[in-house]
Design an enzyme around this catalytic site. Structure first.
Site, PDB file in Angstrom:
ATOM      1  N   ASP A  84      38.234 -22.250   2.038  1.00 35.46           N
ATOM      2  CA  ASP A  84      38.450 -23.366   1.105  1.00 35.46           C
ATOM      3  C   ASP A  84      39.815 -23.061   0.491  1.00 35.46           C
ATOM      4  O   ASP A  84      40.614 -22.326   1.116  1.00 35.46           O
ATOM      5  CB  ASP A  84      37.314 -23.412   0.059  1.00 35.46           C
ATOM      6  CG  ASP A  84      37.322 -24.693  -0.784  1.00 35.46           C
ATOM      7  OD1 ASP A  84      36.869 -25.733  -0.285  1.00 35.46           O
ATOM      8  OD2 ASP A  84      37.813 -24.669  -1.934  1.00 35.46           O
ATOM      9  N   LYS A  95      28.354 -22.316  -1.388  1.00 33.45           N
ATOM     10  CA  LYS A  95      29.777 -22.154  -1.699  1.00 33.45           C
ATOM     11  C   LYS A  95      29.964 -20.815  -2.375  1.00 33.45           C
ATOM     12  O   LYS A  95      29.051 -20.324  -3.037  1.00 33.45           O
ATOM     13  CB  LYS A  95      30.243 -23.269  -2.654  1.00 33.45           C
ATOM     14  CG  LYS A  95      31.721 -23.549  -2.565  1.00 33.45           C
ATOM     15  CD  LYS A  95      32.035 -24.518  -1.451  1.00 33.45           C
ATOM     16  CE  LYS A  95      33.521 -24.700  -1.252  1.00 33.45           C
ATOM     17  NZ  LYS A  95      33.788 -25.792  -0.309  1.00 33.45           N
TER      18      LYS A  95
HETATM   19  O1  2IT Z   1      34.683 -28.141   1.328  1.00 36.18           O
HETATM   20  C1  2IT Z   1      34.429 -27.880   2.511  1.00 36.18           C
HETATM   21  O2  2IT Z   1      33.700 -28.608   3.201  1.00 36.18           O
HETATM   22  C2  2IT Z   1      35.001 -26.652   3.083  1.00 36.18           C
HETATM   23  N1  2IT Z   1      35.737 -25.956   2.379  1.00 36.18           N
HETATM   24  C3  2IT Z   1      34.689 -26.255   4.488  1.00 36.18           C
HETATM   25  C4  2IT Z   1      33.384 -25.544   4.566  1.00 36.18           C
HETATM   26  C5  2IT Z   1      33.046 -24.980   5.917  1.00 36.18           C
HETATM   27  O3  2IT Z   1      32.010 -24.323   5.991  1.00 36.18           O
HETATM   28  O4  2IT Z   1      33.773 -25.184   6.887  1.00 36.18           O
END
Ligand code: 2IT
Length: 445
Positions: A166, A126
């Site tokens: 996100d 993340k």
């Molecule tokens: O919290 C999540 O799963 C997302 N923000 C999507 C992450 C993604 O790599 O599509």
């Protein structure tokens, strides 16, 4: 709390002081998996849990940029590469003033288990920044994204780490980030997901988190002999996730009566349908981060500084952000006759709210299971990019359906006892075991 868990948490807190959200996310997983961990000497000997709570790599960097008045601004950028046991680091970027290392560590930790649940080959990560688009021009957002990628590019790649969106990062931001990556590397690759449809994006990716969540809710309802048709829903937030969920609920004959923002919530008894759903996109594009204008536009009631959980509904879907539903909200929902709560936001409920639901044997499922459809379709976008081919929306939707069904099966397998499905335990154990076994197989890394 048993003494093993207590001493584990004490050690974690001593090593990571002040990271409250991260501690909250770890405690929930550790409480769920402790019996499995305790019963498996191979996990304990290899200190799998201790290793899992330490990110493989944490990158923090300066993001300097200049605003429309020519003034210099400085934000902080992050990428937490949490776990690569199952595949390249994968997870979104969050741009929001509330972003801290603790928030991104909780999200990256959760992402590892969520991605494991999808059955696709993705590790967990993340990233993001304390930058907020609120009140910023499109040009300012572009310059910020370009500066952010000017550092991030050296840490990511289609086989290394694949960010996505996100909160605060949607199609517009992914476009600017992708453009800058491509320019620096001189490579057109699937290094980001959530791309535009004409340049490597997947059909259904914008809808995937919301659609997947509603497919998951369909399975939960089936277990208790119910269906979406005719049910009244409260939804929080008004962004991409809320929009996708509302669209699918309408399609299946349910009715959504609330959306919310940091300013309060609106109550629309006729249901948020047709042009009102499209209006959510306008609200989001305004960069104002408020939901009150909906009330003026459609002549409904607005409740300032209040949360939608006070509305009387059958099903509640937190779709905004972490810890947006607390124990008092949980008790009120139960008292008002609500039959199901599914977290669509990451860690949308406080620990006390989660414990309250589980202790009441209330039908409740956590974000890492419910919202996994988003990252799952990101995984499908990676597959399509690797093949240099695009699937039809029917093909992607069919795979999304299969994946959500699979996650529900996993939750049931690990969480069902005496007629009650503890989705929290099911999702955590199901996600954990696969990552733990892969880490064991890969040796002390
Ligand atoms: O919290 C999540 O799963 C997302 N923000 C999507 C992450 C993604 O790599 O599509």
């Amino acid at each position: 709390m048993n003494t093993g868990i207590a001493s584990f948490m004490e050690g974690l807190k001593a090593r990571t002081p002040g990271e409250a959200e991260f501690h909250q996310a770890v405690l929930e997983v550790v409480e769920s998996v402790w019996d499995v961990y305790d019963a498996n000497p191979r996990y304990k000997q290899a200190k799998i849990l201790e290793r899992m709570v330490e990110p493989e790599r944490t990158i923090m960097f300066r993001v300097p940029w200049s605003n429309d008045r020519g003034e210099v601004e400085i934000n902080r950028g992050y990428r937490v590469e949490f776990n690569s046991a199952l595949g390249p680091y994968k997870g979104g970027l969050r741009f929001h003033r509330s972003v801290t290392l603790s928030i991104l560590k909780f999200l990256g930790f959760e992402q590892t288990f969520k991605n494991s649940l999808t059955t696709l080959p993705m590790g967990g990560g993340k990233g993001g920044s304390d930058f907020s688009a609120k009140g910023r021009s499109d040009n300012e957002i572009m310059r910020f994204c370009q500066s952010f990628m000017t550092e991030l590019f050296r840490h990511i790649g289609p086989n290394t780490d694949v960010p996505a969106g996100d909160i605060g990062v949607g199609g517009r931001e992914i476009g600017y980030l992708f453009g800058q990556y491509k320019r620096i590397r001189n490579e057109f690759t699937g290094v980001l997901t959530g791309k535009g449809l004409g340049w490597g994006g997947s059909l259904i990716r914008p809808e995937a988190t919301g659609y997947g969540a509603v497919y998951f809710v369909q399975h939960m309802l089936k277990e208790i002999g119910q269906e979406v048709k005719g049910k009244v829903f409260s939804v929080s937030g008004f962004g991409n996730v809320a929009w996708g969920a509302i669209s699918k609920i309408n399609e299946l004959g349910g009715k959504v009566v609330t959306v919310s923002g940091p300013d309060g919530y609106i109550y629309d008894p006729a249901g948020i349908t047709g042009p009102k759903v499209d209006y959510l996109l306008e609200l989001r594009d305004s960069n104002n981060d408020v939901v009150a204008p909906y009330a003026q536009e459609f002549g409904v009631e607005f409740f300032p500084d209040a949360k939608p959980w006070e509305a009387k509904v059958d099903i509640a879907l937190p779709c905004a952000t972490q810890n947006e539903l607390d124990e008092a909200d949980a008790l009120m929902l139960i008292k008002n006759g609500c039959i199901l709560v599914a977290e669509v936001s990451n860690m949308g409920c406080t620990s006390d709210a989660v414990n309250c639901f589980v202790n009441h044997q209330f039908t409740f499922a956590p974000g890492k299971a419910v919202n996994a459809g988003g990252v799952a379709v990101s995984g499908l976008e990676m597959s399509q990019n690797s093949m240099r081919y695009n699937w039809t929306s029917e093909e992607v939707d069919k795979r999304l359906h299969m994946i959500m069904q699979d996650i529900h099966d996993t939750c049931t397998r690990h969480g069902k006892s005496g007629g009650y499905i503890n989705y929290v335990k099911g999702a955590n154990v199901g996600g954990f075991v696969k990552v733990a076994d892969a880490m064991l197989a890969q040796g002390l890394v």
